[in-house]
Design a protein around this motif. Structure first.
Motif, short mmCIF file in Angstrom:
data_model
loop_
_atom_site.label_atom_id
_atom_site.label_comp_id
_atom_site.label_asym_id
_atom_site.label_seq_id
_atom_site.Cartn_x
_atom_site.Cartn_y
_atom_site.Cartn_z
N ALA A 316 0.83 -1.21 0.00
CA ALA A 316 0.00 0.00 0.00
C ALA A 316 0.86 1.25 0.00
CB ALA A 316 -0.91 0.00 1.23
N MET A 317 2.15 1.10 0.29
CA MET A 317 3.06 2.25 0.36
C MET A 317 3.72 2.52 -1.00
SD MET A 317 2.61 3.06 3.44
CE MET A 317 3.89 4.30 3.62
N SER A 318 3.39 1.72 -2.03
CA SER A 318 4.09 1.86 -3.31
C SER A 318 3.83 3.21 -3.98
CB SER A 318 3.66 0.74 -4.26
OG SER A 318 3.95 -0.52 -3.72
N GLY A 319 2.58 3.65 -3.97
CA GLY A 319 2.25 4.90 -4.64
C GLY A 319 2.60 4.85 -6.12
N ILE A 320 2.94 6.00 -6.68
CA ILE A 320 3.32 6.04 -8.09
C ILE A 320 4.71 5.47 -8.31
CG2 ILE A 320 1.87 8.04 -8.57
CD1 ILE A 320 4.45 9.72 -8.60
N GLY A 321 5.48 5.36 -7.22
CA GLY A 321 6.85 4.89 -7.36
C GLY A 321 6.94 3.52 -7.97
#
Length: 514
Positions: A316-321
């Motif tokens: 859930a911490m991936s984001g656009i990265g």
């Protein structure tokens, strides 16, 4: 307080960017931040627009309203160009002329000839060039390239690529689709397999709707296909690559997953095959410390095959990265910054781009040639008619045989051509085959035209119409005899007679379906 970097740590290069449009703000500028490269300066068409874009990405870099002003930025080490395709060539020329290393998004030039002008200019100035083919830096394709190079698949024989998107909003033609969208997969084929020796391409679409099938033969001996589609049905983009070798194959899905399949013949660096258990009656005869020998029998009788699936972690911490890393944007910009800092970026990148643009040119040229080979209604209407006898059963049979491929040649008395007023066909000429209703049934293209006789006909010519030379002679002698009276009347020679030495025009052709 953030710890200061070590005194001997390499400094980040001073990088400026030209452009703050959709692609720049969606992919390039965010990826630049994820790559850890400071945005030192930005140029758009206005200083206010540049300042707003810098603020959007939290940068205190300098704002400029022209390429020239950006190139004069103090201490500038390199420039990233993300402009409209039609503008990128001229902007890159300015950067190269100033001796500034440049990263430019694809396409750098819309043809190989245009790309070559930048490569020659880079050679003269010594400025390094990197073109934004980000798939070369995508983790899935770098891993795939390693598997190909280290022999994990055995000798690589073939591959297939599938790419589809709805390019109709931004590509009006096949050429725009190839150079603006499909070019990434075309370049990826070179990155994975080397230089291309042969190209064959067919586009079954029209205008903005592109359905392009490309067959490539590589100097390395590898052969492969590219299925490249730009259609509204591909609103959800699809991308996959499958590579087949002698001892395994690998396939990717949407640049995120890599599946490796290996056979028992491959090196045992994956899960080893498990030997079958010994039968209960004889198990005690085998020492516990000894390995049971593999049983002879079919491969499906053991667990001899192995699959490994590699994919990124989900968070859930991936984001656009996550997306920018996996698609290769972060990697390509980090590679550019590192090469600029190390002084290793060279004009070779511009020449490598020339090779990719040349391949695009060859694909488009092959597609155009094959499109021209498919006759249009206007083409057909302009062709000389090819008719066999009068309308009826005989003509229907000849048309059916030609369309089915059973008849790929025709033989006519040389004297019959002036009789009908039809010229003798020439090699390469096309004529329209007409059915009993007077409608075009196929286009016939002549491959050979030979003057011979009944007695001199060769087996090679006869087999295009009959099962043997004798069968050919019997059938044609009977038919040619029916022409005796018309030929005598046309020649005003009541003594004309068919003989074994009477000149015959034998042709070989191919039928092009309509």
């Amino acid at each position: 307080m953030t710890a200061a970097p070590p005194a001997d740590a390499p400094r980040e290069p001073v990088i400026g960017v030209v452009g703050a449009g959709f692609h720049a703000t969606t992919n390039i500028l965010p990826a630049l931040g994820l790559a850890g490269v400071p945005l030192a300066a930005l140029a758009t068409r206005s200083e206010a627009g540049s300042r707003a874009a810098l603020a959007r990405f939290g940068s205190d870099g300098a704002a400029y309203d022209s390429v020239e002003a950006l190139l004069a930025h103090p201490g500038l080490d390199g420039v990233i160009v993300v402009a409209q395709p039609a503008d990128q060539l001229a902007i890159t020329h300015r950067a190269v002329a100033a001796g500034v290393p440049v990263f430019v998004d694809k396409p750098l030039g819309l043809t190989a000839a245009e790309a070559r002008t930048v490569a020659r200019a880079a050679d003269e100035s010594g400025a390094g060039v990197q073109v934004g083919f980000m798939k070369r830096h995508a983790p899935v394709y770098r891993q795939l390239r390693t598997l190909i190079a280290d022999g994990s698949l055995g000798t690589v024989r073939s591959f297939s690529v599938q790419f589809g998107c709805d390019s109709t909003p931004f590509c009006r033609t096949e050429a725009e689709f190839v150079t603006l969208a499909a070019i990434h997969l075309i370049d990826l084929a070179r990155f994975l397999f080397g230089e291309v020796a042969t190209v064959h391409a067919v586009n079954s679409g029209a205008g903005a709707h592109v359905a392009l099938s490309v067959t490539l033969g590589f100097a390395s001996g590898v052969a492969g296909t590219l299925e490249l589609t730009g259609l509204p049905s591909r609103a959800t983009e699809v991308e996959s690559v499958r590579v087949l070798g002698d001892t395994g194959f690998a396939e990717t899905t949407d640049a995120r997953t890599l599946r490796l399949h290996r056979t028992a013949a491959a090196p045992a660096d994956l899960v080893p095959p498990v030997a079958p258990a010994a039968p209960a009656a004889t198990a005690s005869a085998t020492p516990a410390t000894a390995a049971a020998p593999p049983a002879a029998g079919p491969a499906w009788g053991t667990l001899a095959e192995a699959d490994v699936v590699l994919h990124p972690a989900e968070s859930a911490m991936s984001g656009i990265g996550r997306d920018l890393h996996l698609r290769g944007f972060v990697g390509e910009l980090r590679a550019f910054a590192d090469a600029v800092a190390a002084g290793t970026l060279s004009p070779d990148g511009a020449w490598d781009n020339v090779a990719t643009m040349d391949l695009c040119d060859r694909i488009l040229a092959s597609s155009a040639a094959n499109r021209a080979a498919r006759p249009t209604a206007d083409d057909v209407a302009a062709l000389v008619p090819l008719v066999f006898g009068e309308p009826g059963a005989f003509r229907d049979e000849m048309v059916a045989r030609i369309r089915s491929g059973r008849k790929t040649g025709s033989s006519t008395l040389a004297a019959a051509y002036p009789l009908t007023g039809t010229p003798v066909p020439q090699v390469g000429e096309r004529r329209v085959l007409v059915d009993s209703d007077g409608r075009p049934a196929a286009v016939v293209e002549y491959l050979e035209v030979t003057e011979t006789t009944l007695v001199a006909i060769t087996p090679e010519l006869a087999r295009h119409e009959s099962s043997s030379v004798d069968a050919w002679r019997a059938a044609h002698r009977d038919y040619f005899e029916t022409l005796t009276d018309p030929i005598r009347a046309h020649l005003a020679d009541p003594t004309w007679t068919l003989t074994d030495e009477t000149p015959v025009i034998a042709t070989v052709f191919r039928a092009i379906p309509l």
